[in-house]
Scaffold this active site. Structure first.
Site, PDB file in Angstrom:
ATOM      1  CD  GLU A  81      -3.059  -1.252   2.047  1.00  0.00           C
ATOM      2  OE1 GLU A  81      -3.531  -0.170   2.422  1.00  0.00           O
ATOM      3  OE2 GLU A  81      -3.503  -2.358   2.390  1.00  0.00           O
TER       4      GLU A  81
ATOM      5  CE1 TYR B 254      -0.923  -0.745   7.874  1.00  0.00           C
ATOM      6  CE2 TYR B 254      -1.672  -0.822   5.590  1.00  0.00           C
ATOM      7  CZ  TYR B 254      -0.976  -1.392   6.640  1.00  0.00           C
ATOM      8  OH  TYR B 254      -0.311  -2.585   6.466  1.00  0.00           O
TER       9      TYR B 254
END
Ligand code: NAD
Ligand code: TYD
Length: 365
Positions: free
Chosen positions: A135, A158
Site C-alpha cells: 500500500e 495507514y
C-alpha cells in the site's frame, strides 16, 4: 536465526509466522513481543509452551527500556517486525495510533538494533527484517504492477505510516550500515485474521446471515496471498535476502472485491449444505449472495494493487505456492471449524472499539 525477536507475533501474520518458525527451526529461541491491542490474541499461540524455545512478552515496541532489556538479556540476533496498527478504516478514523506504533515504534526498534549490534561492534550475522505492505506504492490504474522501483505514493494514513517506517529502515541501512531488509507484501488471507478485514468478515457474516457490506462499486482489485506463502517468503528473505534491499511479495492473484465476496458466499453455502451441525445452527434459505449490499465507499479508497514478485522468484526461488481456489477453500473451512476463536472476538470487548459511519464494521455487527 538462533535468537529471534518477533514483534506483533500475536497478530494475524505474526502468529502464523511464529507457528511456522517453531516448526521449521525447533531449536531457535523465539521471543514474541506484543502489546496485545484489540488485534493481538494469545489464543493464536496457545499450542506453544513457554520454555527454552519460546517466550511471550506483553509490551509495547515503543517502550525503549523494555526493548533494550530484551536485546541484552536474550542476545537477540534477528528481529522480525510485524507489530503495527494494520487496518486502513481505523487509520481514517484515528491516525494517531498508527503514527505512534508504525513510525515511532519502528524507530525505537531500529535504535535498539543500532545500539546493541552496531555500537557494540556485534553487527556480524545480525538481521533486522521489517514487514511492510504494497500500500506504500499507492494505487494502480487498470494496468501495470508494483516493482521494487515504483515510487512511494501512500494514500491512507495507514499506508503513510508504513511508508515512513520503510524510509527509516532504509535510512538506518544507508547511514549506519544496519543489517536490515524490508519486504512489501500484498493482501494476506488465512487463519487467525481479525474479523474486521474483508475475507474473515465476509465469511462470518455470510454464515450468520448478516449483511455483506461491499464498499463503493466492488470493482477495487487486491492481489491476494495465502498467509503461509508470506511466512515462507519472510523466512527466505531472512536467510538469503541481500541486506539493504527491499523485496516485493505477492500472489500473482488479482481479484475484484465483489468476485471474492461472491466466491465466499458460494463456499459457505456449499459447506453449510453438507454439514448438518452448521445447517442447524445457521439456517439459511437460498444463496447467501443475496446478503451482498453496496455501501458508501471508503474515503480515498485505492483502486487497484498488484505486485510484481519477479525479484523474489529469480533471486530467492520463491513462488506463491497456494492457488487461490485452494487457499480460500482452506480459509473458509478454517473459520467454519474454529467458530469459538471468532465468536469470542465478536461477542466480547472488541466491539466497543469499532463503530464506523461508512460501512466498515466488525463481523457480526
Ligand atoms: P494485525 O493487526 O493482525 O496484528 C498486529 C499485531 O501487532 C497485534 O498482535 C498487535 O497486538 C501488535 N501490536 C500493535 N501495536 C503494537 C505495539 N505498539 N507494540 C507491540 N505490539 C503491537 O496485523 P497483520 O495483518 O498481522 O499485519 C502484520 C504486519 O504485516 C503489519 O506490519 C502490516 O503492516 C503488515 N502487512 C499486512 C498485510 C495484510 O494483508 N494483513 C499485508 C502486507 C503487510
Ligand atoms: P481490507 O481487508 O480492509 O484490506 P486493505 O484495505 O488493506 O486492502 O479490505 C480489502 C478490500 O475490501 C478493500 O478494497 C476494501 C474492501 N472492503 C469492503 O468492500 N468491505 C468491507 O467490509 C471491508 C472490511 C473491506
Amino acid at each position: 536465526m538462533d535468537k529471534v525477536l518477533i514483534t506483533g507475533g500475536a497478530g494475524f501474520i505474526g502468529s502464523n509466522f511464529v507457528l511456522h518458525m517453531s516448526r521449521a527451526y525447533p531449536s531457535s529461541r523465539l521471543v514474541v513481543l506484543d502489546k496485545l491491542t484489540y488485534a493481538g490474541n494469545l489464543e493464536n499461540l496457545k499450542s506453544l509452551a513457554e520454555g527454552k524455545n519460546y517466550k511471550f512478552v506483553k509490551g509495547d515496541i515503543n517502550d525503549s527500556a523494555l526493548v533494550d532489556r530484551l536485546f541484552a538479556e536474550e542476545s537477540i540476533d534477528t528481529v522480525v517486525n510485524f507489530a503495527a496498527e494494520s487496518h486502513v478504516d481505523r487509520s481514517i478514523l484515528g491516525p494517531r495510533d498508527f503514527v505512534e506504533t508504525n513510525i515511532l515504534g519502528t524507530f525505537t526498534l531500529l535504535e535498539a538494533a543500532r545500539k546493541h549490534w552496531l555500537d557494540a561492534g556485534r553487527a556480524e550475522g545480525k538481521r533486522f527484517l521489517h514487514v511492510s505492505t504494497d500500500e506504500v506504492y499507492g494505487s494502480l490504474g487498470a494496468t501495470g504492477l508494483f516493482t521494487e522501483e515504483t515510487a512511494y505514493s501512500p494514500n491512507s494514513p495507514y499506508a503513510a505510516s508504513k511508508a515512513s517506517s520503510d524510509h527509516l529502515v532504509r535510512a538506518y541501512c544507508h547511514t549506519y550500515g544496519l543489517p536490515a531488509v524490508t519486504t512489501n507484501c500484498s493482501n494476506n488471507y488465512g487463519p487467525y485474521q481479525f474479523p474486521e478485514k474483508l475475507i474473515p468478515l465476509m465469511v462470518i457474516n455470510a454464515l450468520k446471515g448478516k449483511p455483506l457490506p461491499v464498499y463503493g462499486d466492488g470493482q477495487n482489485v487486491r492481489d491476494w496471498l495465502f498467509v503461509e506463502d508470506h511466512c515462507r517468503a519472510i523466512e527466505l528473505v531472512l536467510k538469503e535476502g541481500r541486506l539493504g534491499e527491499t523485496y516485493n511479495v505477492g500472489g500473482r492473484n488479482e481479484k475484484k472485491n465483489i468476485d471474492i465476496v461472491k466466491l465466499i458466499c458460494a463456499l459457505v453455502d456449499e459447506r453449510a449444505q453438507g454439514d448438518k451441525e452448521l445447517r442447524n445452527e445457521f439456517p439459511f434459505e437460498g444463496s447467501r449472495s443475496s446478503l451482498i449490499h453496496f455501501v458508501k465507499d471508503r474515503p480515498g479508497h485505492d483502486r487497484r494493487y498488484a505486485i510484481d514478485c519477479t525479484k523474489m522468484e529469480k533471486e530467492l526461488g520463491w513462488t506463491p505456492g497456494h492457488l487461490f481456489e485452494e487457499g480460500i477453500r482452506k480459509t473458509v473451512n478454517w473459520y467454519m471449524d474454529n467458530r469459538q476463536w471468532w465468536e469470542r472476538i465478536i461477542s466480547g470487548q472488541y466491539t466497543e472499539y469499532y463503530s464506523l459511519q461508512y460501512g466498515g464494521r466488525l463481523a457480526g455487527q
